[in-house]
Scaffold this motif. Structure first.
Motif, PDB file in Angstrom:
ATOM      1  N   ARG A   1       0.822  -1.215   0.000  1.00 17.90           N
ATOM      2  CA  ARG A   1       0.000   0.000   0.000  1.00 17.90           C
ATOM      3  C   ARG A   1       0.853   1.260   0.000  1.00 17.90           C
ATOM      4  N   LEU A   2       2.122   1.117   0.403  1.00 20.74           N
ATOM      5  CA  LEU A   2       3.036   2.256   0.431  1.00 20.74           C
ATOM      6  C   LEU A   2       3.908   2.352  -0.802  1.00 20.74           C
ATOM      7  N   THR A   3       4.096   1.244  -1.510  1.00 27.68           N
ATOM      8  CA  THR A   3       4.938   1.266  -2.703  1.00 27.68           C
ATOM      9  C   THR A   3       4.479   0.210  -3.704  1.00 27.68           C
ATOM     10  N   LYS A   4       4.375   0.609  -4.952  1.00 29.29           N
ATOM     11  CA  LYS A   4       4.121  -0.332  -6.046  1.00 29.29           C
ATOM     12  C   LYS A   4       5.393  -0.542  -6.872  1.00 29.29           C
ATOM     13  N   ARG A   5       6.472   0.121  -6.462  1.00 28.70           N
ATOM     14  CA  ARG A   5       7.722   0.078  -7.221  1.00 28.70           C
ATOM     15  C   ARG A   5       8.721  -0.920  -6.643  1.00 28.70           C
ATOM     16  N   ILE A   6       8.893  -0.930  -5.336  1.00 26.98           N
ATOM     17  CA  ILE A   6       9.898  -1.792  -4.717  1.00 26.98           C
ATOM     18  C   ILE A   6       9.433  -3.248  -4.759  1.00 26.98           C
ATOM     19  N   PRO A   7      10.233  -4.171  -5.281  1.00 30.19           N
ATOM     20  CA  PRO A   7       9.844  -5.585  -5.275  1.00 30.19           C
ATOM     21  C   PRO A   7       9.702  -6.115  -3.855  1.00 30.19           C
ATOM     22  N   ILE A   8       8.669  -6.922  -3.632  1.00 26.22           N
ATOM     23  CA  ILE A   8       8.389  -7.512  -2.322  1.00 26.22           C
ATOM     24  C   ILE A   8       8.370  -9.027  -2.482  1.00 26.22           C
ATOM     25  N   VAL A   9       9.187  -9.723  -1.700  1.00 23.59           N
ATOM     26  CA  VAL A   9       9.258 -11.186  -1.765  1.00 23.59           C
ATOM     27  C   VAL A   9       8.805 -11.755  -0.427  1.00 23.59           C
ATOM     28  N   LEU A  10       7.778 -12.594  -0.468  1.00 28.42           N
ATOM     29  CA  LEU A  10       7.225 -13.255   0.712  1.00 28.42           C
ATOM     30  C   LEU A  10       7.910 -14.595   0.935  1.00 28.42           C
ATOM     31  N   TRP A  11       8.467 -14.800   2.128  1.00 28.55           N
ATOM     32  CA  TRP A  11       9.002 -16.151   2.350  1.00 28.55           C
ATOM     33  C   TRP A  11       7.941 -17.071   2.920  1.00 28.55           C
ATOM     34  N   SER A  12       6.854 -16.515   3.422  1.00 25.20           N
ATOM     35  CA  SER A  12       5.703 -17.318   3.804  1.00 25.20           C
ATOM     36  C   SER A  12       4.481 -16.412   3.828  1.00 25.20           C
ATOM     37  N   SER A  13       3.342 -16.973   3.444  1.00 27.21           N
ATOM     38  CA  SER A  13       2.094 -16.196   3.467  1.00 27.21           C
ATOM     39  C   SER A  13       0.921 -17.166   3.471  1.00 27.21           C
ATOM     40  N   GLY A  14      -0.268 -16.608   3.671  1.00 27.56           N
ATOM     41  CA  GLY A  14      -1.455 -17.441   3.703  1.00 27.56           C
ATOM     42  C   GLY A  14      -2.116 -17.575   2.343  1.00 27.56           C
ATOM     43  N   TYR A  15      -2.868 -16.551   1.964  1.00 31.79           N
ATOM     44  CA  TYR A  15      -3.662 -16.599   0.739  1.00 31.79           C
ATOM     45  C   TYR A  15      -3.446 -15.291  -0.034  1.00 31.79           C
ATOM     46  N   PRO A  16      -2.348 -15.178  -0.771  1.00 33.77           N
ATOM     47  CA  PRO A  16      -1.992 -13.904  -1.408  1.00 33.77           C
ATOM     48  C   PRO A  16      -2.953 -13.448  -2.502  1.00 33.77           C
ATOM     49  N   VAL A  17      -3.616 -14.364  -3.184  1.00 36.99           N
ATOM     50  CA  VAL A  17      -4.558 -13.962  -4.234  1.00 36.99           C
ATOM     51  C   VAL A  17      -5.845 -13.451  -3.598  1.00 36.99           C
ATOM     52  N   GLU A  18      -6.402 -14.226  -2.694  1.00 35.73           N
ATOM     53  CA  GLU A  18      -7.664 -13.845  -2.061  1.00 35.73           C
ATOM     54  C   GLU A  18      -7.533 -12.544  -1.257  1.00 35.73           C
ATOM     55  N   SER A  19      -6.338 -12.285  -0.751  1.00 36.52           N
ATOM     56  CA  SER A  19      -6.122 -11.065   0.030  1.00 36.52           C
ATOM     57  C   SER A  19      -5.876  -9.841  -0.834  1.00 36.52           C
ATOM     58  N   GLY A  20      -5.709 -10.038  -2.148  1.00 35.72           N
ATOM     59  CA  GLY A  20      -5.509  -8.911  -3.046  1.00 35.72           C
ATOM     60  C   GLY A  20      -4.070  -8.564  -3.333  1.00 35.72           C
ATOM     61  N   LEU A  21      -3.133  -9.378  -2.871  1.00 36.83           N
ATOM     62  CA  LEU A  21      -1.723  -9.106  -3.143  1.00 36.83           C
ATOM     63  C   LEU A  21      -1.330  -9.424  -4.573  1.00 36.83           C
ATOM     64  N   ALA A  22      -1.986 -10.415  -5.173  1.00 37.88           N
ATOM     65  CA  ALA A  22      -1.590 -10.893  -6.490  1.00 37.88           C
ATOM     66  C   ALA A  22      -2.824 -11.230  -7.317  1.00 37.88           C
ATOM     67  N   GLU A  23      -2.656 -11.160  -8.635  1.00 44.97           N
ATOM     68  CA  GLU A  23      -3.757 -11.507  -9.537  1.00 44.97           C
ATOM     69  C   GLU A  23      -3.984 -13.011  -9.579  1.00 44.97           C
ATOM     70  N   SER A  24      -2.901 -13.768  -9.545  1.00 47.74           N
ATOM     71  CA  SER A  24      -2.986 -15.228  -9.521  1.00 47.74           C
ATOM     72  C   SER A  24      -1.662 -15.756  -8.991  1.00 47.74           C
ATOM     73  N   LEU A  25      -1.650 -17.024  -8.586  1.00 49.57           N
ATOM     74  CA  LEU A  25      -0.396 -17.615  -8.138  1.00 49.57           C
ATOM     75  C   LEU A  25       0.577 -17.778  -9.292  1.00 49.57           C
ATOM     76  N   SER A  26       0.067 -18.136 -10.455  1.00 45.69           N
ATOM     77  CA  SER A  26       0.949 -18.389 -11.595  1.00 45.69           C
ATOM     78  C   SER A  26       1.524 -17.110 -12.191  1.00 45.69           C
ATOM     79  N   ARG A  27       0.790 -16.016 -12.091  1.00 42.92           N
ATOM     80  CA  ARG A  27       1.280 -14.738 -12.615  1.00 42.92           C
ATOM     81  C   ARG A  27       0.779 -13.623 -11.698  1.00 42.92           C
ATOM     82  N   PRO A  28       1.570 -13.289 -10.686  1.00 39.84           N
ATOM     83  CA  PRO A  28       1.115 -12.321  -9.681  1.00 39.84           C
ATOM     84  C   PRO A  28       0.749 -10.960 -10.251  1.00 39.84           C
TER      85      PRO A  28
END
Length: 332
Positions: free
Chosen positions: A103-130
């Protein structure tokens, strides 16, 4: 000196003057990696080892930027500090931390080493192509791990008819959609086995006494423990409570092996391997210029089952041989 000789002399002289500058330009500057929240202890060791496995060493290839805040309630402040430092990439854990940073940056790459449900939470469009600036690992999405925890408890105690759950992946530290997805999977698993399920939320360690009273009122035969912020500071108290009542337990993440009391079973992905996997993504982004939106969000390569025979002895429980044969690790 003839014209041809003068040209050769000037070319050689220019090469001598320019070459050191070119060499310096070709040196790769150390990249700055923001770690969110602070990484300490074994998690920091795993991260540094993961980077070394890809040929990157701290100080030479990268430096760490930490917010000065451990995993906890200050995730918004931790994200603000890291983004304000403008690192080259952010290495984080948990959907809520990643969302706070995104929410603070759309420019800096963010890498998750663990997460729950990144698509359903709105972090990514899909698992195969975020598609955005977030990629990494999804520990629970599509794994049906929650139903598996119920199944393993039933296998440990075949006569179990009631399963209790201390659900710590709840707001405000976790997203409501993730809570709903985890609870739905738990209920599906219980329904398939024909057992009753009682889910008790525990958002804050200060509420542990009330949560344990609610759990006791349900009189479960065994208990699922989720490893969220609510339980972590009071995990020894919770395990002591379960041991007094002879309730077997299973946790979704391997707990600190230095703890005196341990759940009877752990079942989940290897945190160590997840960090190594995510470190590889960091190197691909920072060294090779890969875009996080093009890197698939990965599920765990495998899940590990461990059984603690000391806990089984304290419970007066004999572990079925089929479970011992199935376990990846047995703690004597």
């Amino acid at each position: 000196m003839g014209a041809s000789a003068r040209r050769r002399f000037l070319i050689r002289a220019g090469a001598v003057l320019v070459a050191p500058g070119l060499a310096r330009a070709q040196e790769r500057p150390a990249r700055r990696i923001g770690v969110l929240p602070d990484h300490i202890g074994v998690y920091l060791e795993w991260f540094l080892e993961g980077m070394r496995r890809h040929g990157w060493r701290e100080g030479r290839d990268f430096t760490l930027v930490q917010p000065g805040l451990l995993f906890g309630v200050e995730h918004l402040e931790a994200a603000r500090r890291i983004v304000a430092a403008q690192p080259d990439a952010i290495f984080t854990v948990g959907t809520h931390y990643a969302l706070a940073a995104q929410r603070l940056t759309k420019r800096i790459p963010i890498v998750l080493w663990s997460s729950g449900y990144p698509v359903e939470s709105g972090l990514a469009e899909s698992l195969s192509r975020p598609g955005g600036n977030v990629t990494g690992n999804a520990s629970y999405a599509g794994t049906e791990i929650w139903g598996k925890l119920v199944e393993l408890l039933r296998d440990m105690r075949p006569g179990a008819r009631r399963i209790g759950v201390l659900m710590c992946y709840v707001p405000p530290h976790h997203l409501e959609i993730e809570t709903e997805l985890a609870n739905a999977d738990l209920r599906d698993g219980a329904r398939r086995l024909g057992v009753a399920l009682n889910i008790v939320p525990l958002a804050d360690a200060r509420d542990v006494d009330a949560a344990l009273r609610d759990l006791a009122a349900a009189a479960p035969d065994a208990v699922v423990l989720t490893t969220g912020l609510g339980i972590w500071p009071v995990r020894q108290k919770v395990l002591g409570f379960l041991l007094e009542r002879r309730w077997p337990s299973i946790a979704d993440i391997h707990w600190d092996p230095r703890d005196a009391l341990q759940p009877l079973m752990h079942y989940g992905p290897s945190m160590e391997q997840l960090i190594y996997q995510a470190a590889g993504y960091l190197v691909r982004i920072l060294r090779d210029g890969a875009h996080p939106g093009d890197l698939p969000i990965l599920r765990p390569a495998s899940f590990e089952l461990s059984i603690n025979l000391r806990t089984a002895k304290a419970l007066g429980l004999e572990v079925p041989s089929r479970l011992l044969l199935r376990a990846d690790r047995v703690v004597e």
